[in-house]
Design a protein around this motif. Structure first.
Motif, PDB file in Angstrom:
ATOM      1  N   TYR A 156       0.934  -0.807  -0.199  1.00  0.00           N
ATOM      2  CA  TYR A 156      -0.062   0.166   0.031  1.00  0.00           C
ATOM      3  C   TYR A 156       0.704   1.754   0.181  1.00  0.00           C
ATOM      4  O   TYR A 156       1.952   0.784   0.284  1.00  0.00           O
ATOM      5  N   LEU A 157       0.243   2.545  -0.542  1.00  0.00           N
ATOM      6  CA  LEU A 157       1.484   3.170  -0.490  1.00  0.00           C
ATOM      7  C   LEU A 157       1.038   3.828   0.061  1.00  0.00           C
ATOM      8  O   LEU A 157      -0.694   4.242   0.219  1.00  0.00           O
ATOM      9  N   VAL A 158       2.740   4.711   1.164  1.00  0.00           N
ATOM     10  CA  VAL A 158       2.065   5.288   2.813  1.00  0.00           C
ATOM     11  C   VAL A 158       2.077   6.735   2.175  1.00  0.00           C
ATOM     12  O   VAL A 158       2.044   7.639   3.187  1.00  0.00           O
ATOM     13  N   ASP A 159       3.055   7.562   1.120  1.00  0.00           N
ATOM     14  CA  ASP A 159       3.123   8.663   0.958  1.00  0.00           C
ATOM     15  C   ASP A 159       3.579   8.829   0.063  1.00  0.00           C
ATOM     16  O   ASP A 159       3.494   8.471  -1.162  1.00  0.00           O
ATOM     17  N   ALA A 160       2.806  10.013  -1.063  1.00  0.00           N
ATOM     18  CA  ALA A 160       2.070  10.302  -2.116  1.00  0.00           C
ATOM     19  C   ALA A 160       2.761  11.692  -2.516  1.00  0.00           C
ATOM     20  O   ALA A 160       2.190  12.534  -3.042  1.00  0.00           O
ATOM     21  N   GLU A 161       3.865  12.276  -1.282  1.00  0.00           N
ATOM     22  CA  GLU A 161       4.007  13.735  -1.218  1.00  0.00           C
ATOM     23  C   GLU A 161       4.807  14.357  -2.549  1.00  0.00           C
ATOM     24  O   GLU A 161       3.785  15.346  -3.271  1.00  0.00           O
ATOM     25  N   THR A 162       4.999  13.444  -3.832  1.00  0.00           N
ATOM     26  CA  THR A 162       5.943  13.941  -4.792  1.00  0.00           C
ATOM     27  C   THR A 162       4.753  13.023  -5.984  1.00  0.00           C
ATOM     28  O   THR A 162       5.747  12.976  -7.255  1.00  0.00           O
ATOM     29  N   GLY A 163       3.969  12.269  -5.880  1.00  0.00           N
ATOM     30  CA  GLY A 163       3.026  12.038  -6.941  1.00  0.00           C
ATOM     31  C   GLY A 163       2.211  13.255  -7.650  1.00  0.00           C
ATOM     32  O   GLY A 163       2.133  13.881  -7.213  1.00  0.00           O
ATOM     33  N   GLN A 164       2.022  12.951  -8.711  1.00  0.00           N
ATOM     34  CA  GLN A 164       1.036  13.422  -9.078  1.00  0.00           C
ATOM     35  C   GLN A 164      -0.168  12.207 -10.095  1.00  0.00           C
ATOM     36  O   GLN A 164       0.449  11.668 -10.651  1.00  0.00           O
ATOM     37  N   ILE A 165      -0.643  12.909 -10.739  1.00  0.00           N
ATOM     38  CA  ILE A 165      -1.939  11.998 -11.761  1.00  0.00           C
ATOM     39  C   ILE A 165      -2.756  12.942 -12.884  1.00  0.00           C
ATOM     40  O   ILE A 165      -2.531  14.346 -12.434  1.00  0.00           O
ATOM     41  N   GLN A 166      -2.023  12.115 -14.094  1.00  0.00           N
ATOM     42  CA  GLN A 166      -2.399  12.345 -15.204  1.00  0.00           C
ATOM     43  C   GLN A 166      -3.557  11.585 -15.911  1.00  0.00           C
ATOM     44  O   GLN A 166      -3.343  10.177 -15.112  1.00  0.00           O
ATOM     45  N   PRO A 167      -4.008  11.945 -16.575  1.00  0.00           N
ATOM     46  CA  PRO A 167      -5.082  10.546 -17.789  1.00  0.00           C
ATOM     47  C   PRO A 167      -4.439   9.385 -18.197  1.00  0.00           C
ATOM     48  O   PRO A 167      -5.202   8.450 -18.538  1.00  0.00           O
ATOM     49  N   GLY A 168      -2.769   9.815 -18.589  1.00  0.00           N
ATOM     50  CA  GLY A 168      -2.277   8.318 -18.419  1.00  0.00           C
ATOM     51  C   GLY A 168      -0.647   9.084 -18.410  1.00  0.00           C
ATOM     52  O   GLY A 168       0.323  10.336 -18.576  1.00  0.00           O
TER      53      GLY A 168
END
Length: 426
Positions: free
Chosen positions: A172-184
């Motif tokens: 399970y991901l516990v740290d999304a601080e550096t993430g980003q969501i894109q269409p693909g």
């Protein structure tokens, strides 16, 4: 300058009331023990504490306001996408100490019951095979994130929680601080994440090695490379286009076999009818020894060897998705046959499983004459019939069906086995 006001932005109306009792005017590092829960913590760049809020245990992380709000939003997005990650609870801003000095905002997430950070799992020297399964689980998580359009940016063991659930290993991901969501995601974005994962994991295993917590046969660099290989194999199998003509349903078995050869099992399979055939997608998982035996026994009451149970469950899942009252839309991560989940509009997995035993398994086995079975148990007979059906279908380039497979297998294979022949007269 006007005094700051405490503000709690929460995902549920019940959370603010429960959170108000926590000592927000005290720096997190100094929180009194009466509010804290003693749980193992992983390595973090920020101060993190586990606390009790009402009936829940939550993880509280001090972080800048922009980062807290951003990560809170990303975790909510991942929750909507049904990606394995910790659940966001709230963001608390406007904190001040007793002198009115500002304190850092906090991000609050729900504690994932039964989960552990990797360092706690390595407190006793872990076998190489178990480490491999954990890294496989992390590869599954990374693939699922990428399929959802999430670029992690800092994939590592430290930013992951691991949980065993009915024999299954899940990350399970516990740290999304550096993430980003894109269409693909582009290939370059995925490759960057993979490279980050490879370097981070090798470094973390080296750190364990230096502390004497790593099995002497484990090479940190090789294991770092291995997760890249596992990711690439899994990504290919899950993303390549799979539209099977109705007459070639045995191709589904071929895909399942390929995933099994890679060491993964099918946690969920979805078949969508299209004008050109049946489009099939798979959701993988990593399982522990004995998982299939327990699952088959729970669903059907059948007791079989582990490899037999795996084959029977694969056939059961393939059959289930063809039933009109099967309800895949209510499936969730790690749900599949035996998860206990089911739509209010569809039959429960246990009901479908017993129907499969009654309408498919038993009639097929009974179609094999007792005199040619020898000492082979019924589960093995059924699996051999499935194997024969698959081989016949491959040659015919169409699904020949069980009835034809039984007849051909009895006449061409079973009747010619030595144990099936009558004893010679003296």
């Amino acid at each position: 300058m006007s005094p700051m006001e405490l503000q709690i932005t929460a995902t549920s109306p019940e959370h603010p009331a429960a959170l108000l009792d926590l000592p927000w005017s005290v720096p997190l590092v100094d929180w009194p023990q009466e509010h804290l829960v003693a749980l193992p913590r992983g390595i973090s760049r920020h101060v993190v504490r586990f606390a009790r809020a009402g009936d829940e245990v939550v993880a509280v992380k001090e972080v800048g306001e922009w980062a807290a709000v951003r990560e809170y939003g990303l975790l909510r997005d991942l929750d909507r996408l049904a990606v394995p990650a910790v659940d966001p609870v709230a963001v608390v801003t406007g904190r001040t100490d007793e002198r009115g000095e500002p304190l850092e905002p906090v991000l609050i997430t729900r504690h994932l019951n039964g989960s552990l950070p990797y360092r706690s799992m390595f407190e006793t020297t872990m076998r190489p095979s178990t480490i491999k399964r954990l890294l496989d689980a992390l590869a599954v998580l990374l693939v699922r994130l990428h399929l959802s359009g999430f670029a992690w940016g800092d994939c590592s063991l430290s930013n992951t929680l691991f949980r065993r659930d009915a024999g299954a290993y899940a990350a399970y991901l516990v740290d999304a601080e550096t993430g980003q969501i894109q269409p693909g995601l582009s290939d370059g974005q995925r490759e960057y994440d993979i490279e980050i994962a490879r370097v981070n994991i090798a470094g973390e295993l080296m750190d364990l090695e230096a502390g004497g917590s790593l099995h002497p046969s484990v090479d940190p660099v090789e294991f770092g490379v291995a997760i890249e290989e596992r990711y690439c194999d899994l990504w290919h199998e899950l993303t390549r286009q799979s539209v099977y003509p109705l007459a070639k349903r045995h191709y589904i078995d071929r895909r399942i076999r390929r995933l099994n050869e890679l060491g993964f099992d099918v946690a969920e399979m979805q078949i969508q009818r299209t004008p050109d055939g049946d489009a099939v997608t798979f959701l993988p998982k990593v399982v522990d020894a004995g998982h299939h035996q327990r699952q088959l026994l729970r669903l059907t009451g059948m007791d079989a060897e582990e490899n037999q149970a795996r084959g029977l469950l694969n056939d059961l899942e393939t059959w289930m998705v063809t039933q009109e009252d099967y309800a895949p839309e209510d499936s969730a991560p790690n749900s599949g046959p035996g998860s206990g989940r089911g739509s209010s509009l569809g039959a429960r997995p246990e009901v479908l499983a017993h129907r499969w035993v009654r309408e498919v398994y038993r009639p097929t086995v009974r179609a094999v004459p007792r005199e040619v079975r020898g000492d082979t148990d019924t589960a093995q007979i059924y699996l051999e019939l499935l194997e024969h059906r698959w081989l016949m279908s491959e040659r015919a380039e169409r699904d020949v069906g069980l009835e034809a497979a039984v007849e051909d297998y009895v006449n061409t294979i079973l009747r010619h086995r030595p144990e099936s022949r009558p004893p010679a007269e003296s």
